[in-house]
Design a protein around this motif. Sequence first.
Motif, PDB file in Angstrom:
ATOM      1  N   UNK A  59      17.736  67.037  33.489  1.00 36.48           N
ATOM      2  CA  UNK A  59      18.988  67.184  34.235  1.00 36.48           C
ATOM      3  C   UNK A  59      20.180  66.811  33.348  1.00 36.48           C
ATOM      4  N   UNK A  60      21.308  67.440  33.622  1.00 36.24           N
ATOM      5  CA  UNK A  60      22.506  67.222  32.824  1.00 36.24           C
ATOM      6  C   UNK A  60      23.606  66.556  33.642  1.00 36.24           C
ATOM      7  N   UNK A  61      24.617  66.088  32.943  1.00 37.56           N
ATOM      8  CA  UNK A  61      25.759  65.449  33.598  1.00 37.56           C
ATOM      9  C   UNK A  61      26.349  66.379  34.657  1.00 37.56           C
ATOM     10  N   UNK A  62      26.562  65.827  35.847  1.00 39.33           N
ATOM     11  CA  UNK A  62      27.134  66.621  36.927  1.00 39.33           C
ATOM     12  C   UNK A  62      26.108  67.270  37.834  1.00 39.33           C
ATOM     13  N   UNK A  63      24.833  67.321  37.388  1.00 41.27           N
ATOM     14  CA  UNK A  63      23.776  67.869  38.242  1.00 41.27           C
ATOM     15  C   UNK A  63      23.569  66.974  39.464  1.00 41.27           C
ATOM     16  N   UNK A  64      23.080  67.587  40.527  1.00 38.28           N
ATOM     17  CA  UNK A  64      22.863  66.853  41.777  1.00 38.28           C
ATOM     18  C   UNK A  64      21.408  66.980  42.214  1.00 38.28           C
ATOM     19  N   UNK A  65      20.812  65.850  42.574  1.00 35.20           N
ATOM     20  CA  UNK A  65      19.457  65.830  43.115  1.00 35.20           C
ATOM     21  C   UNK A  65      19.556  65.420  44.592  1.00 35.20           C
ATOM     22  N   UNK A  66      19.049  66.274  45.473  1.00 30.10           N
ATOM     23  CA  UNK A  66      19.117  65.999  46.912  1.00 30.10           C
ATOM     24  C   UNK A  66      17.706  65.766  47.449  1.00 30.10           C
ATOM     25  N   UNK A  67      17.519  64.668  48.172  1.00 32.12           N
ATOM     26  CA  UNK A  67      16.242  64.398  48.832  1.00 32.12           C
ATOM     27  C   UNK A  67      16.522  63.765  50.190  1.00 32.12           C
ATOM     28  N   UNK A  68      15.505  63.623  51.010  1.00 33.95           N
ATOM     29  CA  UNK A  68      15.738  63.140  52.373  1.00 33.95           C
ATOM     30  C   UNK A  68      16.072  61.664  52.417  1.00 33.95           C
ATOM     31  N   UNK A  69      15.456  60.858  51.551  1.00 35.03           N
ATOM     32  CA  UNK A  69      15.721  59.412  51.554  1.00 35.03           C
ATOM     33  C   UNK A  69      15.318  58.801  50.212  1.00 35.03           C
ATOM     34  N   UNK A  70      15.824  57.617  49.944  1.00 32.65           N
ATOM     35  CA  UNK A  70      15.563  56.970  48.659  1.00 32.65           C
ATOM     36  C   UNK A  70      14.084  56.709  48.423  1.00 32.65           C
ATOM     37  N   UNK A  71      13.327  56.465  49.481  1.00 28.57           N
ATOM     38  CA  UNK A  71      11.910  56.162  49.325  1.00 28.57           C
ATOM     39  C   UNK A  71      11.123  57.352  48.781  1.00 28.57           C
ATOM     40  N   UNK A  72      11.712  58.562  48.817  1.00 30.26           N
ATOM     41  CA  UNK A  72      11.048  59.723  48.203  1.00 30.26           C
ATOM     42  C   UNK A  72      11.011  59.578  46.679  1.00 30.26           C
ATOM     43  N   UNK A  73      11.955  58.808  46.133  1.00 30.30           N
ATOM     44  CA  UNK A  73      12.023  58.636  44.681  1.00 30.30           C
ATOM     45  C   UNK A  73      10.939  57.702  44.178  1.00 30.30           C
ATOM     46  N   UNK A  74      10.626  56.668  44.931  1.00 27.80           N
ATOM     47  CA  UNK A  74       9.632  55.692  44.492  1.00 27.80           C
ATOM     48  C   UNK A  74       9.242  54.776  45.627  1.00 27.80           C
ATOM     49  N   UNK A  75       8.147  54.042  45.441  1.00 27.30           N
ATOM     50  CA  UNK A  75       7.634  53.197  46.510  1.00 27.30           C
ATOM     51  C   UNK A  75       7.853  51.716  46.261  1.00 27.30           C
ATOM     52  N   UNK A  76       8.685  51.373  45.298  1.00 31.33           N
ATOM     53  CA  UNK A  76       9.045  49.963  45.146  1.00 31.33           C
ATOM     54  C   UNK A  76      10.461  49.865  44.597  1.00 31.33           C
ATOM     55  N   UNK A  77      11.044  48.719  44.797  1.00 32.04           N
ATOM     56  CA  UNK A  77      12.454  48.510  44.474  1.00 32.04           C
ATOM     57  C   UNK A  77      12.753  48.728  42.995  1.00 32.04           C
ATOM     58  N   UNK A  78      11.914  48.183  42.119  1.00 32.88           N
ATOM     59  CA  UNK A  78      12.187  48.276  40.685  1.00 32.88           C
ATOM     60  C   UNK A  78      12.194  49.722  40.205  1.00 32.88           C
ATOM     61  N   UNK A  79      11.261  50.528  40.720  1.00 37.99           N
ATOM     62  CA  UNK A  79      11.208  51.932  40.314  1.00 37.99           C
ATOM     63  C   UNK A  79      12.450  52.682  40.775  1.00 37.99           C
TER      64      UNK A  79
END
Length: 201
Positions: A59-79
Amino acid sequence: MIYGYIRVSTDKQTVENQRYEVVEFCKQKEIFVDKWIEETISGTIDLNNRRLGKLIKRMKSGDILICTELSRLGRNLLMIMSILNDCMRRDIRIWTIKDNFRLGDDISSKVLAFAFGLAAEIERNLISQRTKEALARKKAEGVILGRPKGSKSSKKKLTGKEKQIMEMLEAGISYSAIARYMKVHRLTVSSFVKEQNLYVK
């Protein structure tokens, strides 16, 4: 570029709900998803071994990633925090729908990212703890969990376990986990839940 990201942890979880939410969100914002990224994988897996990790790298500067919620990105806080930090550093935008989160290079974005990630992790830990306590209580009460070895009858394999299955569903246990516990196939659990209408309200 605008990317729509969908992640499910098991193949029985539908991607359609997440896709629908993203599509409807984009309609409201009058924007269009250029590319969809879908994967069936646990959020605990290292980012480098996930399609999300490969996507973020290109991904490049200015690109946008859309998902339903933050938990889709990872299953723990540090990640989650690591992903958000990398994206902020490279001016990549992350928008979530349910959390109404907009990642920017400002202090409010950083605080919100921390708060949402922490809340999601705490909720998962509480559900896990409640599940363990519920199962321990059942065992203490003498309830036999799972299907007795070698037992066969004309009844359904899970007949008589409706209450137990309902309690496990309410505790947030997945069909696959219930199936392992009951020593049956996950499709058996899924079919039984549908037949008995055991869905959590």
